[in-house]
Every structure is written in C-alpha cells, then in structure tokens.
Write an enzyme that holds these catalytic residues in place. Structure first.
Site, PDB file in Angstrom:
ATOM      1  N   THR A  11       1.019   0.934  -6.310  1.00 32.01           N
ATOM      2  CA  THR A  11       1.488   2.313  -6.352  1.00 32.01           C
ATOM      3  C   THR A  11       0.305   3.248  -6.145  1.00 32.01           C
ATOM      4  O   THR A  11      -0.091   3.982  -7.039  1.00 32.01           O
ATOM      5  CB  THR A  11       2.210   2.565  -7.698  1.00 32.01           C
ATOM      6  N   GLY A  12      -0.263   3.180  -4.939  1.00 29.35           N
ATOM      7  CA  GLY A  12      -1.391   4.040  -4.620  1.00 29.35           C
ATOM      8  C   GLY A  12      -0.970   5.149  -3.673  1.00 29.35           C
ATOM      9  O   GLY A  12       0.176   5.617  -3.718  1.00 29.35           O
ATOM     10  N   ALA A  13      -1.901   5.551  -2.809  1.00 33.81           N
ATOM     11  CA  ALA A  13      -1.656   6.669  -1.893  1.00 33.81           C
ATOM     12  C   ALA A  13      -0.469   6.377  -0.976  1.00 33.81           C
ATOM     13  O   ALA A  13       0.312   7.268  -0.644  1.00 33.81           O
ATOM     14  CB  ALA A  13      -2.909   6.927  -1.060  1.00 33.81           C
ATOM     15  N   GLY A  15       1.883   3.304  -1.251  1.00 36.12           N
ATOM     16  CA  GLY A  15       3.045   2.795  -1.971  1.00 36.12           C
ATOM     17  C   GLY A  15       3.655   3.845  -2.882  1.00 36.12           C
ATOM     18  O   GLY A  15       4.884   3.965  -2.996  1.00 36.12           O
ATOM     19  N   ASN A 105      -2.131  -2.779   7.054  1.00 34.86           N
ATOM     20  CA  ASN A 105      -2.855  -2.795   8.324  1.00 34.86           C
ATOM     21  C   ASN A 105      -3.152  -4.207   8.790  1.00 34.86           C
ATOM     22  O   ASN A 105      -3.081  -5.147   8.009  1.00 34.86           O
ATOM     23  CB  ASN A 105      -4.192  -2.077   8.148  1.00 34.86           C
ATOM     24  N   LYS A 192      -1.128  -0.850  17.156  1.00 38.37           N
ATOM     25  CA  LYS A 192      -1.740  -0.076  16.079  1.00 38.37           C
ATOM     26  C   LYS A 192      -3.249  -0.314  16.033  1.00 38.37           C
ATOM     27  O   LYS A 192      -4.036   0.596  15.751  1.00 38.37           O
ATOM     28  CB  LYS A 192      -1.094  -0.444  14.739  1.00 38.37           C
ATOM     29  N   ASN A 196      -6.724   1.680  15.325  1.00 41.34           N
ATOM     30  CA  ASN A 196      -7.431   1.362  14.081  1.00 41.34           C
ATOM     31  C   ASN A 196      -8.808   0.755  14.313  1.00 41.34           C
ATOM     32  O   ASN A 196      -9.743   1.030  13.556  1.00 41.34           O
ATOM     33  CB  ASN A 196      -6.596   0.398  13.234  1.00 41.34           C
ATOM     34  N   ASN A 200     -11.325   3.349  12.691  1.00 38.19           N
ATOM     35  CA  ASN A 200     -11.695   2.883  11.368  1.00 38.19           C
ATOM     36  C   ASN A 200     -13.118   2.332  11.386  1.00 38.19           C
ATOM     37  O   ASN A 200     -13.931   2.654  10.517  1.00 38.19           O
ATOM     38  CB  ASN A 200     -10.723   1.812  10.864  1.00 38.19           C
ATOM     39  N   GLU A 274     -11.076  -3.190   4.552  1.00 37.04           N
ATOM     40  CA  GLU A 274     -10.108  -4.147   5.119  1.00 37.04           C
ATOM     41  C   GLU A 274     -10.650  -4.749   6.424  1.00 37.04           C
ATOM     42  O   GLU A 274     -10.006  -4.691   7.475  1.00 37.04           O
ATOM     43  CB  GLU A 274      -8.777  -3.444   5.358  1.00 37.04           C
TER      44      GLU A 274
END
Lengths: 314, 314
Positions: A11-13, A15, A105, A192, A196, A200, A274
């Site tokens: 439950t972060g940015a 989720g 990702n 994607k 990325n 990134n 990641e």
C-alpha cells in the site's frame, strides 16, 4: 456494482492510490501494509490528487496476510525488489479461480507468479502513474494514472482480450482509472521498457530529470539509441516495435512536464533500485535468444554499482 | 649538461611538475602561466613530492608567449580542452628544427599540432602521473611520474626510436623522470586509452574511485568490456592490443592505491572535461574505419551531458 473483492499487496504510492480509488468506487478492498499499518488502521488513507482530493477514514488494513480474506483479485503492488516475498504472501490471499493482477515494472514477473500460484488468471498491468507517498497513509497523485492490462499465458503467447481482463478493467474504470487492453502482454511490457530503460536508467546515473536529458543533444541521442536496443530485445522475443513508436516516445518525452522517474525517486529515497526487473531480465531474455544489447548492458552494470553502493551505505 | 632550452605551455599540476624537475636538473626552462603568473614570477615554484620536496625560488615566468624566447623543446602541458589556443601560442615559441612534446591525453593531438607548425619534430608523451596543483605555484606530486615517448609521423606510421626522442628522454631522465620509448606512438596512445577510457569515464559518471569500481563485480566487468572495445578501436587502426595487456591493466588497477582519476579531479574542480580527446576522437577514428564501439559511445554521451551541465552551471 462489482462484487469482486480486492487485496492490495503493498500500500504505497501505487498500490495505495489504485486501492483507494477502487474503495472509493464502492468495492471491497483489503490493504496489506508494513510500516504504516497502525497509522492506516486507525486513521485510514488520504489521497491528494490532481483528479480531486479524497480521504478514506476507514480501510481494511492488515499487517499479516494470514489475517486477510481470500480475494477475487489480488493486486501485486510491491516493488519488484520485494518479489522474494511473493511465495509467502501471495498464495494465502488469492481465491481459487481468482485473478492476480501484477502492477509492476519490467519483464517476466508473470512467469515468477505463475510458478507460485496455479488455478488463477494472471494479468499484467502497465501503469503510467506519477504518484508519491508523502507520509503514513498519505498519497500524492501528481499526474497520469492509466493502466494497460494484458493477460498472461504460458510462454507469453498472446491471448487476446479475455473476460477476466474485461472484468478487472470495468472495476478500475468504475474507480475513475483509464484502462487500455492489450492482446499481447509481452509486447506491452517491451513497449513500456522503450521508455523505462533510457529514462529510469539515465535519470539515476546522471542525476537528471527527463527534461534535462532531452535538452542535451547527446543524452537525447543516447535515449534514442537505447530505445532501438529495446526494440532489438523485443524482436529477439518475436515482438515488433515500429520505429514510429520510438519517435512517438521521444516526442512525447520532450513535451512532458519535467518528470522524476520512479527509479530516480527510489534512488533519492535510498530504496533498492528495480535494476533486475527493468534491465537484468530484458538483457537475459535477449541474450537467451542470442541478442546482445551493449548500451543497455552498460547502464545495467552502472546501476548495479550504484544500487550496491546505495544498499551498502544505507 | 644539455643545452636544450624548454618552454612549458601550461604550468599546472603536470607542466609545473615536469618543468620544475627539468629546471632543478639545471636545464633552461621557461614557464607560461595564466592565473598564477604574478605569484610565480615573484615567488617561484614549490614542489611537494613523494620523491622529495623542493623549491625553485626563481623561475622564468611569462604570461604572454610573445615575451618568451624560442625554445628547442616546447612542452604542451595544457588540458586538451584548451587546445583551441595552440594556433596562437605554439608557433612563436618553437625554434625551427625544434621539438614539440605533447604531454596530453587522448588521441590525434599530434595531428592537430602538425597542422599548426611545420619544420619541427613532434613527440607524444604518455604521462602516468598523479599530481595536483594545491595553490598558486604549489604542486603536490602524489605518485608515479613516468612518461612513454613516441615520435609522430604523418598518418601515425610507426617511426622507431629516433635521435630526437633519445635527446628529450635524456633530459627527463637527468631530471629524475622514468622514461620509456615506444617505436609506435599510436599503439602507445591506444594502450593508454585502455586504462583512461574505463576509469576516467566511470569515475566521473559514477562518482567513484578506482578501488570502488574494482570492488564491485559489475563495474569490474564493465571496465573489462570497455577495455575490449578500446582494443577493437585500436584494431580498426591496425594496432593490436593483446588480451594479456587488458588483464594486466585490470590486475594492476586492483592493486593500485585508491586513485582519483584526472577527469574526476577536473569534474570535482568544475573544470571542462577532456571528453573529446579521450572519448570523442577514438570513437570517430574507429567509426571512420567502420567500427562502432557502443559502450564507449554510451560513456561518451553521458560525459558530454555531465560536461555540458557542469559548464552551464559553472
């Protein structure tokens, strides 16, 4: 109203944002938390959003999957750097015949999940979301939000638009989220990566925002060369990314508001990067097909160094 | 005692060190200075050195080439980023039949000089020196110091060990500097790039010392891959760098004391980076022969970005 229940693992940015949108739309949502558990259990979630702020004073919060109900749709919203936890936390919360929706990702996460749970539908979701967690249970949604959904089948064979995909899409659309459906998840994941991998990677290595990378001729050119290498990687998996898509991504990035990439945010916050999901796995997929991607490899090794030093220092 | 006179163009960490050693050995040396001119004219040079400290209370200091005598040997000790000045400052100070000794990094500087002055012998010197300028006229020599000399002939054809090379070598040896002579300057320059490209580049991009780069598996591997690309570049110029030399450089760097590369020092001091001499020219030489060096190209573009941002900010 859908009767599907949702579990949000992480439950972060990301989720927290999507889970809150689903609950706000009336769905039955269950949130797994770690550090924010007590705060969110007592105080709920706050979402500041460009689409309108809202609060959820009461949410179903858990700090242990054993206490969660089995849900129809389990949303994997952890960072991929936490995926070693999935064998423990995923099986208890997913209903037989349910859906695992992977909002992560990179490449090949669906294969990992397929090895952990069976008798479920696995859907990959490619999120384009600009959101930060700014405090306990406090999410700031800055821009975008759309998700591209694609169903996973063994070996990433394209499997069209399925009923399960459509059901999940309906729930998210009901929650105010834009959804696209792709018939070919692996193609979607490679596309994607076209964005990325250069942004990134370079944003972390060069400590730069997207607008800075595009303002200089040499990094703009390097971003383009990296995109062509991603297309070569996709081709090694029999997926064709047209040159026009690369030009679209470049034009699009030039026109974007200055953007701090998710990996740059992780680096700035001292979190693990990641690197394997976004760089390592695509490199290995291509290499298994005999295709070497030297500039992506260069970024990969630079990022592994920075990630290693970050982790040691942290 | 040699009667050859020396002009030092660029009295910094490198030119100041070698020039001071020559003067200490009794040679007639003339120093061109910019910011430190008045201080050095009045107070001379101080060299703190691992080989023994010494001071030269009186030196021939100039701030204008027009006031300098024509010298037998003109030492180009500027950073390559200053080479746009050479057409103005080189011709007035070099005697007809004299020597231009280029103590600079990178590739193809001799070709530039050959286009500026004729009727001179051009010698390239590959310095392995760890030295800093720590104040006006104050040089701190930390380690090493040897120079590999090679004479330049049109098109970089190997031209053996010549009498002029031997004379210059004798003067430096007399000054306490280790000298090696190479029959093939271009091979020498490519061999130096085997070290300079990975370590100068990665030290700036990743903000790291050599020992850190070698302590992590991924950067150690990347350094090795970059070295093999340098060897491929050399091969495109018909110069063969054996694999054993690459392994030697890797082993050697592992065993070195932690080292801040010259490009890292430039970056830390906010000075322009020698990106074109060390990266751009070798890439273009190889490309002209149809050889693409993707990982070196990746570093080149990253460094151009960092150098551009440094210059804009500075």
């Amino acid at each position: 109203m859908s009767e599907r229940s949702y579990a949000i693992l992480g439950t972060g940015a990301l989720g927290g944002f999507y889970g809150a949108k689903l609950q706000k739309a009336g769905l039955d949502v269950h949130f797994l938390l770690k550090s924010d558990y007590e705060y969110v259990r007592d105080s709920g979630l706050v979402v500041e959003s460009v689409d309108g702020d809202f609060t959820l004073p009461q949410v179903n919060a858990y700090n242990d999957v054993a206490k969660m109900p089995q849900c129809d749709v389990v949303v994997v919203a952890l960072k991929t750097t936490q995926n070693h936890l999935l064998p423990q936390i995923l099986p208890p919360v997913v209903k037989a015949g349910g859906v695992v929706l992977i909002l992560q990702n990179g490449l090949a996460v669906e294969e990992e999940v397929a090895a952990i749970v069976s008798n479920v539908t696995i859907i990959g979701g490619l999120c384009f979301l600009c959101s930060n967690k700014v405090g306990a249970g406090h999410i700031r949604h800055l821009d975008y939000g759309q998700i591209t959904l694609g169903e996973y089948a063994s070996g990433y064979q394209a499997c069209g638009v399925t009923e399960k995909m459509q059901q999940v899409a309906d729930d998210f659309i009901h929650g105010g989220i834009s959804i696209e459906l792709t018939a070919d998840l692996l193609l979607g994941r490679w596309k994607k990566l076209v964005w990325n991998i250069p942004y990134n990677g370079l944003s972390v290595i060069l400590n730069a925002r997207t607008d800075e990378l595009m303002a200089y001729e040499h990094t703009r050119k390097l971003a383009e060369q990296l995109m062509y290498e991603v297309a070569a990687g996709a081709k090694s998996c029999d997926r064709i990314i047209p040159d026009s898509f690369i030009q679209l991504m470049l034009d699009y990035t030039v026109k974007m508001k200055p953007y701090r990439t998710s990996m740059k945010i992780d680096a700035d916050e001292g979190r693990p990067l990641e690197v394997e999901a976004i760089f390592g796995t695509p490199l290995r997929k291509a290499q298994a097909a005999g295709v070497y991607l030297p500039q992506i490899n260069c970024l990969y090794q630079q990022l592994k160094f920075l990630d290693g030093r970050l982790t040691v220092d942290g």
